[in-house]
Design a protein around this motif. Structure first.
Motif, mmCIF file in Angstrom:
data_model
loop_
_atom_site.group_PDB
_atom_site.id
_atom_site.type_symbol
_atom_site.label_atom_id
_atom_site.label_comp_id
_atom_site.label_asym_id
_atom_site.label_seq_id
_atom_site.Cartn_x
_atom_site.Cartn_y
_atom_site.Cartn_z
ATOM 1 N N ASP A 105 0.831 -1.211 0.000
ATOM 2 C CA ASP A 105 0.000 0.000 0.000
ATOM 3 C C ASP A 105 0.864 1.260 0.000
ATOM 4 O O ASP A 105 0.470 2.292 0.554
ATOM 5 C CB ASP A 105 -0.914 0.011 1.237
ATOM 6 C CG ASP A 105 -2.156 -0.849 1.044
ATOM 7 O OD1 ASP A 105 -2.428 -1.252 -0.105
ATOM 8 O OD2 ASP A 105 -2.842 -1.130 2.045
ATOM 9 N N ARG A 107 1.514 3.367 -2.222
ATOM 10 C CA ARG A 107 1.003 4.527 -2.963
ATOM 11 C C ARG A 107 0.007 5.342 -2.139
ATOM 12 O O ARG A 107 -0.310 6.462 -2.500
ATOM 13 C CB ARG A 107 0.342 4.065 -4.267
ATOM 14 C CG ARG A 107 1.320 3.465 -5.264
ATOM 15 C CD ARG A 107 0.616 3.149 -6.581
ATOM 16 N NE ARG A 107 1.553 2.529 -7.520
ATOM 17 C CZ ARG A 107 1.780 1.248 -7.624
ATOM 18 N NH1 ARG A 107 1.143 0.408 -6.815
ATOM 19 N NH2 ARG A 107 2.627 0.757 -8.496
ATOM 20 N N ARG A 108 -0.494 4.770 -1.078
ATOM 21 C CA ARG A 108 -1.447 5.485 -0.224
ATOM 22 C C ARG A 108 -0.723 6.498 0.655
ATOM 23 O O ARG A 108 0.350 6.229 1.174
ATOM 24 C CB ARG A 108 -2.221 4.509 0.666
ATOM 25 C CG ARG A 108 -3.153 3.596 -0.106
ATOM 26 C CD ARG A 108 -3.948 2.734 0.863
ATOM 27 N NE ARG A 108 -4.872 1.858 0.172
ATOM 28 C CZ ARG A 108 -6.097 2.193 -0.187
ATOM 29 N NH1 ARG A 108 -6.546 3.413 0.084
ATOM 30 N NH2 ARG A 108 -6.884 1.337 -0.802
ATOM 31 N N ARG A 109 -1.351 7.640 0.816
ATOM 32 C CA ARG A 109 -0.748 8.662 1.676
ATOM 33 C C ARG A 109 -0.809 8.245 3.144
ATOM 34 O O ARG A 109 0.098 8.546 3.922
ATOM 35 C CB ARG A 109 -1.494 9.987 1.471
ATOM 36 C CG ARG A 109 -0.887 11.170 2.203
ATOM 37 C CD ARG A 109 -1.482 12.470 1.721
ATOM 38 N NE ARG A 109 -1.196 12.717 0.311
ATOM 39 C CZ ARG A 109 -1.635 13.778 -0.362
ATOM 40 N NH1 ARG A 109 -2.378 14.694 0.252
ATOM 41 N NH2 ARG A 109 -1.335 13.933 -1.640
ATOM 42 N N THR A 110 -1.901 7.599 3.516
ATOM 43 C CA THR A 110 -2.076 7.128 4.892
ATOM 44 C C THR A 110 -2.427 5.644 4.867
ATOM 45 O O THR A 110 -3.300 5.228 4.098
ATOM 46 C CB THR A 110 -3.214 7.897 5.597
ATOM 47 O OG1 THR A 110 -2.944 9.301 5.529
ATOM 48 C CG2 THR A 110 -3.347 7.471 7.050
ATOM 49 N N GLY A 146 3.899 -0.374 3.439
ATOM 50 C CA GLY A 146 2.802 0.595 3.411
ATOM 51 C C GLY A 146 1.642 0.240 4.317
ATOM 52 O O GLY A 146 0.503 0.626 4.049
#
Length: 208
Positions: A105, A107-110, A146
């Motif tokens: 994950d 690419r997720r900001r959070t 992530g």
């Protein structure tokens, strides 16, 4: 011709440095508690479900990924290698198994999903340096995949324990029979509440 013995100072320094490095790749319970690890809403349900799926024996790690609702998304179990406890080694093992069972994950900001680790071992529920190395490895593996770093749970002969939280239970344990998934879910559910004044009166009478 002169004979002599090579100095062992270099090898001793190397061993000492390696030991210091391994100690640096560990987390104390106070450090873990201060890291803001999210609490599980129903740790018994998570532990019972993983125990029913993987039937872990001592020296077995079970890494699991939960979604935002604490539903199990993916999990994998593997045996701990017979090497000194080292957070870097544990991190690599956890990361390799996470990559096999679920995409990252990054690419997720959070982070949305949370990884938890259940480690089955001998001994009692008290923290050990091996636990500290697993904690360090889990935190680092989550960062590299992530994910949000979640609970670290030990499973011993005495039961299970969420380290850093003080929550635990007697079942399942290393000696308990693996239950089916439906049975594990039923055990994890809280007992039904009984309402009504008559029931309350009976409980009060029994208390006397």
């Amino acid at each position: 011709m002169t004979f002599g013995f090579a100095s062992s100072t270099g090898s001793l320094n190397s061993a000492s440095a390696d030991s210091a490095s391994r100690l640096g790749r560990t987390l104390e319970p106070s450090e873990w508690a201060a890291a803001g690890i999210p609490l599980l809403r129903n740790p018994r349900e998570v532990v019972s479900g993983l125990h029913a799926r993987h039937h872990p024996q001592p020296a077995t790690a079970v890494v699991a990924v939960l979604d935002a609702e604490e539903r199990l998304t993916a999990s994998a179990s593997f045996a701990r290698r017979s090497v000194p406890a080292d957070g870097w080694e544990f991190r690599n093992s956890l990361l390799a198994h996470l990559r096999r069972v679920i995409p990252h994950d990054l690419r997720r900001r959070t982070p949305v999903r949370t990884a938890v680790l259940l480690y089955c071992r001998d001994g009692d529920e008290r923290w050990t340096e091996e636990d500290g190395a697993w904690m360090w490895g889990l935190r680092d593996a989550c960062t590299l995949h992530g994910l949000r770093c979640g609970a670290y749970i030990t499973l011993t002969h005495g039961g299970w324990q969420v380290l850093g939280e003080g929550r635990g239970g007697r079942r399942p344990s290393t000696g308990s029979r693996p239950s089916g998934l439906a049975e594990a879910a039923a055990e994890a559910e809280p007992p039904p509440r009984t309402g009504g004044g008559a029931a309350d009166a009976l409980r009060r009478a029994a208390a006397r």
